[in-house]
Design an enzyme around this catalytic site. Structure first.
Site, PDB file in Angstrom:
ATOM      1  N   CYS A 114       0.842  -1.205   0.000  1.00 28.15           N
ATOM      2  CA  CYS A 114       0.000   0.000   0.000  1.00 28.15           C
ATOM      3  C   CYS A 114       0.878   1.256   0.000  1.00 28.15           C
ATOM      4  O   CYS A 114       1.947   1.275  -0.617  1.00 28.15           O
ATOM      5  CB  CYS A 114      -0.952  -0.037   1.179  1.00 28.15           C
ATOM      6  N   ASP A 126      -2.977   1.416  10.569  1.00 32.16           N
ATOM      7  CA  ASP A 126      -4.109   2.323  10.789  1.00 32.16           C
ATOM      8  C   ASP A 126      -4.503   2.310  12.252  1.00 32.16           C
ATOM      9  O   ASP A 126      -4.980   3.314  12.787  1.00 32.16           O
ATOM     10  CB  ASP A 126      -5.289   1.917   9.902  1.00 32.16           C
TER      11      ASP A 126
HETATM   12  C1  RUB Z   1      -3.616   3.292   3.907  1.00 33.74           C
HETATM   13  C2  RUB Z   1      -2.884   2.311   4.761  1.00 33.74           C
HETATM   14  C3  RUB Z   1      -1.555   2.745   5.333  1.00 33.74           C
HETATM   15  C4  RUB Z   1      -1.791   3.281   6.761  1.00 33.74           C
HETATM   16  C5  RUB Z   1      -0.547   3.958   7.321  1.00 33.74           C
HETATM   17  O1  RUB Z   1      -4.953   2.908   3.648  1.00 33.74           O
HETATM   18  O2  RUB Z   1      -3.352   1.233   5.058  1.00 33.74           O
HETATM   19  O3  RUB Z   1      -0.687   1.664   5.416  1.00 33.74           O
HETATM   20  O4  RUB Z   1      -2.838   4.233   6.738  1.00 33.74           O
HETATM   21  O5  RUB Z   1      -0.195   5.058   6.533  1.00 33.74           O
HETATM   22  P1  RUB Z   1      -5.914   3.889   2.811  1.00 33.74           P
HETATM   23  P2  RUB Z   1       0.662   6.295   7.114  1.00 33.74           P
HETATM   24  O6  RUB Z   1      -5.233   4.188   1.528  1.00 33.74           O
HETATM   25  O7  RUB Z   1      -7.180   3.094   2.647  1.00 33.74           O
HETATM   26  O8  RUB Z   1      -6.141   5.132   3.655  1.00 33.74           O
HETATM   27  O9  RUB Z   1       1.945   5.682   7.604  1.00 33.74           O
HETATM   28  O10 RUB Z   1       0.866   7.196   5.924  1.00 33.74           O
HETATM   29  O11 RUB Z   1      -0.124   6.928   8.204  1.00 33.74           O
END
Ligand code: RUB
Length: 312
Positions: free
Chosen positions: A130, A199
């Site tokens: 992701c 998350d």
């Molecule tokens: C994004 C996702 C990321 C976490 C952490 O999911 O799963 O791995 O949010 O990201 P979506 P960060 O695209 O559905 O929001 O480290 O940037 O907070």
């Protein structure tokens, strides 16, 4: 009345124009700050009611990333602590707490990059899933330090956020390979370390992240490949201390395939999953590295919670 700009911030989170748990949290803090800067409320009570309305609007956007309620809680508790204060003092308190949250959250990502980079060795092939600012900070920092590393990135169906990671890593000069999600097990023996974001992190150390993360963790576990999670401390979920479950968001089927082309077929689209703590080797936070089993203690300390207390 909630103003148009704040509604737009909420809509952008719901439609994923603003996405990624850290960015979502900062956008929420920005919305509350905007209200404090422009409110037409005449009394402290009216202002606090407005903040509650905006919080409800923001919290209804997406349910899984605890960074969102944690950011709202941080900003609003600041104002609520000024009990009995006049309107101007309350407004200033909200603005300064929002600024503090945004500033500290950016610093946290940078710090996680530095701390995590120490765990990346010269020659490592690192796989990420992701698009996580924290996970990418670790990879980019290690690369900037001169370590000769390579990245593998999963596409991350259905929204393909992996493409954002691929662009960001290759722009930073990191040799990067894009693969489809289902190719992880095929390549896992070429990988030295997996690093993903989060998350939410539960009190038992389970990690909630983009759907597919737990399958990658399983493949890594089977192949004895290290599995790291990079997350700011506001990704720890206080509710899980008292048995609340993290809600896994299910998004519209049309993100997966056009339902009209498959009449009678049910299409499911859960966008996060839960990786059990047994498959997580360590969690990199801005306060340092912890094993997943320390999540309980971290949450207890961060939220100043004592067993038996209600969480506010
Ligand atoms: C994004 C996702 C990321 C976490 C952490 O999911 O799963 O791995 O949010 O990201 P979506 P960060 O695209 O559905 O929001 O480290 O940037 O907070």
């Amino acid at each position: 009345m909630v103003q148009a700009e704040i509604k737009r911030i909420a809509r952008d989170i719901r439609t994923m124009r603003t996405r990624g748990a850290g960015k979502i949290a900062r956008a929420a803090a920005r919305a509350l700050k905007l209200e404090a800067a422009t409110t037409r409320a005449k009394t402290p009570a009216e202002f606090l009611r407005e903040l509650d309305d905006i919080s409800s609007l923001l919290l209804a956007t997406r349910p899984t990333a605890v960074s969102l309620p944690n950011a709202v809680r941080f900003v609003i508790l600041g104002a609520k602590r000024e009990r009995g204060a006049d309107l101007q003092t309350l407004r200033r308190a909200v603005i300064s707490r929002a600024d503090e949250f945004i500033r500290d959250s950016r610093k946290a990502v940078e710090r996680i990059g530095e701390i995590g980079a120490r765990r990346i060795s010269n020659g490592d092939v690192v796989l990420t899933h992701c698009n996580s600012d924290c996970a990418l900070a670790v990879i980019k920092t290690a690369f900037k330090q001169g370590k000769r590393i390579e990245a593998f990135v999963t596409e991350s169906r259905p929204m393909r956020q992996g493409l954002i990671s691929v662009r960001e890593l290759s722009r930073a000069g990191v040799p990067t390979t894009l693969i489809v999600d289902s190719a992880v097990r095929h390549f896992i023996r070429d990988i030295d370390k997996v690093i993903v974001g989060a998350d939410s992190i539960a009190a038992n150390g389970a990690v909630i992240n983009k759907v597919g993360t737990s399958q990658i963790a399983l493949a890594a576990h089977e192949a004895r490949v290290l599995f790291f999670v990079a997350a700011e401390s506001y990704k720890f979920h206080p509710g899980t201390l008292v048995g609340r479950l993290v809600k896994i968001e299910e998004r519209p089927p049309k993100e997966v395939a056009n339902p009209k082309r498959f009449p009678g077929v049910k299409i499911r689209n859960p966008v996060f999953d839960v990786t059990p703590p047994d498959y997580v080797d360590l969690i990199i936070t801005e306060r340092g590295i912890i094993p997943p089993s320390a999540a309980y203690a971290v949450i207890q300390e961060l939220f100043e919670w004592r067993p038996g207390e209600e969480l506010v």
